[in-house]
Design an enzyme around this catalytic site. Structure first.
Site, PDB file in Angstrom:
ATOM      1  N   ASP A  46       0.782  -1.195  -0.253  1.00  0.00           N
ATOM      2  CA  ASP A  46       0.394  -0.458  -0.243  1.00  0.00           C
ATOM      3  C   ASP A  46       1.310   1.221   0.309  1.00  0.00           C
ATOM      4  OD1 ASP A  46      -2.093   1.853   0.088  1.00  0.00           O
ATOM      5  OD2 ASP A  46      -1.151   2.094   2.288  1.00  0.00           O
ATOM      6  N   ASP A  55      -0.244   5.124   1.398  1.00  0.00           N
ATOM      7  CA  ASP A  55      -0.455   6.737   1.790  1.00  0.00           C
ATOM      8  C   ASP A  55      -0.329   4.950   3.097  1.00  0.00           C
ATOM      9  OD1 ASP A  55      -0.941   8.648   0.068  1.00  0.00           O
ATOM     10  OD2 ASP A  55      -2.264   7.392  -0.488  1.00  0.00           O
ATOM     11  N   GLY A  85      -5.162   2.637  -4.234  1.00  0.00           N
ATOM     12  CA  GLY A  85      -6.503   3.772  -3.956  1.00  0.00           C
ATOM     13  C   GLY A  85      -6.350   3.679  -5.263  1.00  0.00           C
TER      14      GLY A  85
END
Length: 257
Positions: free
Chosen positions: A9, A11, A44
């Site tokens: 991921d 962040d 995302g």
């Protein structure tokens, strides 16, 4: 288990709260690549939000837009757009409730409300450029994900009326909107299948609510020390915080460093 691929991921995992990559993380990714294990960004975010980060880390593979757009070494592997019929219903309901939207395409993103403070606050937190304005973008280009800008007490109006869509909060004033079956795990499975790898041969690192399915899917799911508390039950291991060597320490735990 000899892990062959690692998903990260962005962040809160590769990036700290100031959206910086800790030096020890840069070095850990460099050593991981030298060992022959493939690092993949799983986020995302859309690609245009993280290209400089990927270049700094020397990563050219990613599962982006919460699994909706997957690239391996510069080549497209998988795409999942939101059906027009669902977008139309979302636009109508958000319009009735006065909530702005940001439509994310493969190469650019646009809002349907110019100058709205919710859009400004959420996008500013990512430290990226702000969207252009094009209320009709969703009709002419494939949309992989949407930012729905509302506060938590307002979000209840959406799931029941839009059952084909999934809503995942990432900011006090913003949620990701994707297809109901969409997740990072969906994109990861597509990439692993294309490479002939099993889920047991993969490791994943994350810290947020959109990382649940990813950590549950892979052979070893590692949550950062700064993770959302609701993510922890889905992890096999909890490493230290991002700014405390979390990625490096997690890779050591996995036997990859």
């Amino acid at each position: 288990m000899a892990y062959k691929i690692a998903f990260f991921d962005l962040d809160g995992t590769l990036l700290d709260e100031e959206k910086r990559i800790p030096d020890d993380t840069v070095e850990a990714i460099r050593k991981l690549k030298m060992s022959g294990v493939e690092p993949v960004i799983a986020t995302g975010r859309a690609p245009y939000f993280f290209q400089p980060i990927a270049e700094k880390l020397g990563i050219d593979s990613w599962v982006s837009l919460n699994g909706a757009y997957v690239v391996y070494r510069g080549e497209e592997v998988y795409q999942r757009t939101i059906p027009l019929s669902d977008l139309e219903k979302l636009v109508e309901l958000a319009g009735e409730l006065g909530h702005p939207l940001v439509f994310e395409g493969k190469a650019n993103f646009y809002t349907n409300k110019e100058g709205h403070s919710h859009v400004f606050d959420a996008v500013e937190s990512l430290k990226v450029k702000h969207p252009g304005v094009d209320a009709g973008f969703w009709r002419t280009e494939g949309v992989y994900q949407v930012f729905l800008h509302c506060e938590s007490h307002e979000e209840h109006a959406y799931p029941d009326k839009l059952p084909n869509l999934r809503f995942v909060r990432w900011h006090a004033k913003a949620m990701d909107v994707l297809t109901s079956a969409g997740s990072k795990a969906d994109g990861i499975q597509a990439l692993l299948a294309s490479l002939g790898l099993t889920t047991e041969e993969a490791v994943a690192f994350g810290d947020g609510l959109n990382d649940k399915e990813m950590l549950e899917l892979v052979g070893l799911g590692i949550a950062m020390g700064n993770s959302h508390e609701e993510l922890l039950p889905f992890a096999d291991h909890v490493t230290s915080r991002v700014e405390e060597g979390g990625v490096r320490n997690g890779l050591v735990y996995a036997g990859l460093l």
